[in-house]
Design a protein around this motif. Structure first.
Motif, short mmCIF file in Angstrom:
data_model
loop_
_atom_site.label_atom_id
_atom_site.label_comp_id
_atom_site.label_asym_id
_atom_site.label_seq_id
_atom_site.Cartn_x
_atom_site.Cartn_y
_atom_site.Cartn_z
N THR A 53 -7.99 -27.84 -42.63
CA THR A 53 -8.15 -27.99 -44.08
C THR A 53 -6.81 -27.90 -44.78
O THR A 53 -6.72 -28.14 -45.98
CB THR A 53 -9.09 -26.92 -44.67
N PHE A 74 -15.08 -16.12 -45.72
CA PHE A 74 -14.34 -17.23 -45.12
C PHE A 74 -13.82 -16.81 -43.76
O PHE A 74 -13.53 -15.65 -43.53
CB PHE A 74 -13.13 -17.60 -46.00
N ILE A 134 -9.42 -23.11 -43.18
CA ILE A 134 -9.98 -21.99 -43.93
C ILE A 134 -11.30 -22.49 -44.48
O ILE A 134 -11.33 -23.37 -45.35
CB ILE A 134 -9.06 -21.55 -45.08
N ARG A 135 -12.40 -21.99 -43.94
CA ARG A 135 -13.70 -22.52 -44.33
C ARG A 135 -14.68 -21.40 -44.67
O ARG A 135 -14.58 -20.31 -44.11
CB ARG A 135 -14.30 -23.34 -43.17
N GLU A 194 -4.81 -18.25 -49.73
CA GLU A 194 -5.41 -19.58 -49.84
C GLU A 194 -6.94 -19.56 -49.85
O GLU A 194 -7.58 -20.56 -50.14
CB GLU A 194 -4.85 -20.49 -48.75
N VAL A 195 -7.52 -18.40 -49.53
CA VAL A 195 -8.97 -18.27 -49.74
C VAL A 195 -9.29 -18.37 -51.23
O VAL A 195 -10.31 -18.91 -51.63
CB VAL A 195 -9.48 -16.94 -49.14
#
Lengths: 451, 315
Positions: free
Chosen positions: B203, B293, B284-285, B255-256
């Motif tokens: 991502t 996450f 990062i999902r 970045e979350v």
């Protein structure tokens, strides 16, 4: 719904307020990066496109309601790019202007905003457009040098300034050139689209087919004189420099992949399919569209090609991979159709911006996917398939090139002329669907109808 | 009963490293002499510093530099209308000197130099806001065998007096080649980078310049030469400098974004180090409908896993 004429959706019956009509457009031919326009600035190009429009429609000395446009790669000194271009044109210097920027959707959003002001009665006429150059792109100093220079300028003493300068490291001196990476993910637009392409399982052959059609359609349109009243030559260029009339499936098939080369090893990845042939090249150019109220056009004895019916802007959650970066038009279009009481099949022309061939294909695949349309778009089922013979019939960005902010104006002028021609041929109204994807997970869609 | 030793202020890392060097040498000598290592015991002490004042401009400036390096957004106001809490990674940095002070004690049984940070888990139990007066504690615990040596946990805690425990961080270090009893059955806790791990679709992509180690060293105080100098890295067997694991984890945390909430758990396991400069692919999902996450980072070129972790909101 598979008829040639538009269904009588709400759009054809009543629209509140005044119509915003498209009178015509003008652009300069699009040049490949580092090509004929290598030394032309955004302002040079926007002014050239605008001046060509002024000449074509006899607008010298005219005070227009507003000129709106922008550039994606813009130098900070060009804060009033469009106003400065107006002052450099033959329009009345009393014509106001402002800059607008929405990445690759800049030009289309400018058309939407100008037409909205016309429909509200705030202005009677306006120009919307955009300009972009990657050849004359601004270059910035590195972050370390920038912070040191700012600290030095804020310092109150010589000692403070020296201290700020002393903090500069050799590595800080490297210049920063603009990148097409998404700021929030660090992935280039091509890498993002490669992920979307892999997710949707779009084949190399299908992408090359779109690219080939784009070149052949654009070449045929040039040869048939379609662009004769839509383009003004600039700096020795009379046609789009990127266009390859002799392109073939065989030639396209020989090109090596450029994006998604690392994805083959990923779970859910695929062999790379996106090449320089089925991806839009970096280009320079500018385009503008002349809009007005019907009354203004009549008073000035100007032709009316089409009207801007409605538009919808969408954005998608791409940051953590939930949706593809360039999939926002897939969301914007069904919302726009629902508001207008239209179906996907109710169009004579589909102008879907070819950021990459696969962008067009993933958008179409999404609309044909029952599950996706239910879960992501909140529809009862698949939005449907389009008649591919109505798609980008005079070519699109793969062949013409894509100077980011200039693409919307190119597409709107093309669509307006197409529906006007079709209506003139058939005696029935004709309708076009326009969609443009953009960085930041943005997308704009618009309905344009013969007037 | 663990002895609590109160220090007047958070120690400076520079001096600690000098002591760490000296004690590492001492430990090496001791191990050569005794060679039987079944007698390794952690010091039964907790270091405590009360009244750590985060209202001073130095802390605000430090936080600003930290944010810029790891990509944390400027702390404004949360959606609940409160001043944003400082990131967990900054609390780790704040407490790191105290944990280091424990590790450089003469009776700490493992050499500071050569300790490998293999895992970290942190919990933000209540937001710590700039301006709070903090109490910081650190102790070592859970010395245990590992198939490649011995592992130890350094626990740091940040308390807002009157409010309670706000942050608890557990940093797990591996001392390679240190023998504890029954190492034969010791588990390995790091993810296996050579095994069946297959990278997911990315991502994001991090382009980490050669100076990444120096940049994080400047804001974290962790100036271990493997991060800051090519020569130093070579001395420890790395061809180039390596990124701080906590830099990569802090960047993933940043970045979350706002999805982590005001209070959260943040874990990371480090696999292969990131050699600098490097291009690192990242995924990062969302980990599921319950929120939270997961993240992975790996070498885009070779597919080698660098780190995995999770960020889970607590409320």
């Amino acid at each position: 719904m598979a008829t040639n004429k538009p269904s009588p959706g709400r759009s054809t019956s009543t629209t509140p307020g005044t119509d915003a009509v498209i009178i015509g457009g003008n652009r300069i031919p699009f040049a490949r990066a580092g090509g004929k326009y290598a030394t032309a600035s955004n302002q040079d190009m926007f002014t050239a496109a605008l001046e060509g429009l002024v000449a074509r429609y006899g607008l010298q000395g005219e005070r227009l309601g507003e000129v709106v446009g922008g550039a994606v790669l813009k130098h900070s000194r060009d804060f009033n790019l469009v106003r400065e271009s107006v002052l450099g044109s033959s329009l009345s210097p009393q014509t106001p202007a402002y800059d607008l920027q929405q990445a690759c959707a800049t030009g289309l959003e400018a058309v939407v905003t100008v037409s909205n002001k016309i429909r509200l009665g705030q202005i009677e006429s306006g120009v919307a457009g955009g300009s972009d150059t990657v050849s004359d792109a601004p270059i910035a100093v590195g972050e370390g040098l920038r912070r040191a220079l700012l600290a030095a300028s804020h310092a109150k003493s010589l000692g403070g300034r020296l201290k700020a300068f002393a903090s500069i490291r050799p590595g800080d001196l490297a210049p920063l050139t603009p990148r097409t990476d998404e700021p929030r993910t660090g992935l280039s637009m091509g890498e993002h689209q490669a992920i979307t392409t892999a997710t949707w399982g779009i084949s190399r052959e299908a992408q090359d087919e779109i690219a080939l059609a784009s070149h052949h359609h654009l070449a045929a349109a040039w040869a048939g004189g379609f662009f004769d009243d839509l383009v003004t030559p600039f700096r020795g260029l009379t046609q789009d420099q990127n266009m390859r009339a002799d392109s073939s499936a065989e030639k396209l098939a020989t090109l090596p992949p450029v994006f998604g080369k690392r994805l083959a090893a990923s779970a859910g990845g695929a062999e790379p399919t996106m090449t320089a042939g089925n991806s839009t090249p970096l280009t320079d150019g500018a385009s503008v569209v002349l809009l007005g109220s019907r009354a203004w056009a009549e008073a000035k004895d100007l032709p009316v090609l089409a009207r801007v019916v409605d538009a919808e802007t969408a954005a998608v959650d791409y940051v953590h991979g939930h949706e593809g970066l360039l999939m926002a038009p897939a969301h914007a279009v069904p919302r726009l159709l629902a508001r207008q009481g239209l179906e996907l099949g109710d169009f004579d022309f589909y102008e879907i911006h070819e950021a990459f061939a696969s962008t067009v294909l993933t958008t179409l695949a999404a609309w044909e996917d029952d599950e996706y349309c239910r879960t992501e778009l909140g529809l009862d089922g698949a939005l449907g398939a389009i008649d591919r013979s109505r798609l980008n019939v005079n070519g699109s960005s793969l062949a013409a090139g894509h100077p980011f902010a200039a693409t919307g104006g190119r597409i709107v002028a093309t669509a307006a002329k197409l529906v006007a021609q079709r209506a003139a041929e058939t005696g029935r109204p004709a309708r076009a669907l326009v969609s443009v994807c953009a960085a930041g997970g943005l997308g704009v869609a618009a309905v344009i109808e013969s007037a | 009963m663990t002895r609590v030793e109160t220090l007047p202020a958070l120690p400076a890392l520079g001096g600690l490293y000098a002591r760490g060097l000296a004690s590492s040498g001492r430990i090496a000598v001791r191990r050569t002499v005794s060679s039987g290592a079944g007698d390794l015991v952690l010091p039964d002490v907790t270091y405590r510093v009360a009244g750590v004042d985060t209202s001073v401009p130095d802390v605000a400036a430090h936080l600003e530099r930290y944010r810029r390096v790891v990509g944390e957004p400027a702390g404004g106001t949360t959606s609940a209308g409160n001043p944003a809490g400082v990131p967990a990674g900054f609390l780790h940095v704040l407490a790191f000197p105290l944990a280091t002070a424990v590790m450089v004690r003469g009776d700490f049984p493992l050499p500071l130099l050569g300790l490998v940070h293999v895992e970290n888990s942190a919990a933000v139990l209540r937001p710590v806001r700039l301006g709070d007066q903090l109490e910081v504690r650190a102790h070592a615990t859970n010395l245990r065998p590992h198939r490649r040596g011995a592992q130890v946990d350094l626990v740091t805690e940040v308390t807002v007096p009157g409010e309670g425990l706000a942050y608890r961080g557990v940093s797990t270090y591996l001392a390679k080649g240190v023998d504890l009893p029954d190492t034969s059955s010791a588990p390995g806790t790091e993810p296996d980078a050579r095994g069946e791990w297959v990278p997911p679709l990315p991502t994001a992509r991090w382009s980490l310049p050669a100076g990444t180690g120096r940049a994080y060293a400047a804001v974290s105080g962790d100036r271990n030469p493997i991060h800051t100098s090519a020569l130093g890295a070579k001395a420890f067997g790395f061809p180039r400098t390596i990124a701080h694991g906590m830099y990569t984890a802090a960047r993933a945390l940043a970045e979350v974004g706002t999805g982590r909430g005001e209070t959260y758990d943040w874990t990371v396991s480090f696999a292969k180090p990131v050699l600098l400069p490097s291009t690192v692919d990242v995924a990062i999902r969302p980990s599921g409908p319950g929120g939270g996450f997961t993240y992975q980072a790996w070498s885009g070129r070779s597919g080698t896993l660098h780190l995995t972790g999770a960020v889970t909101p607590r409320s």
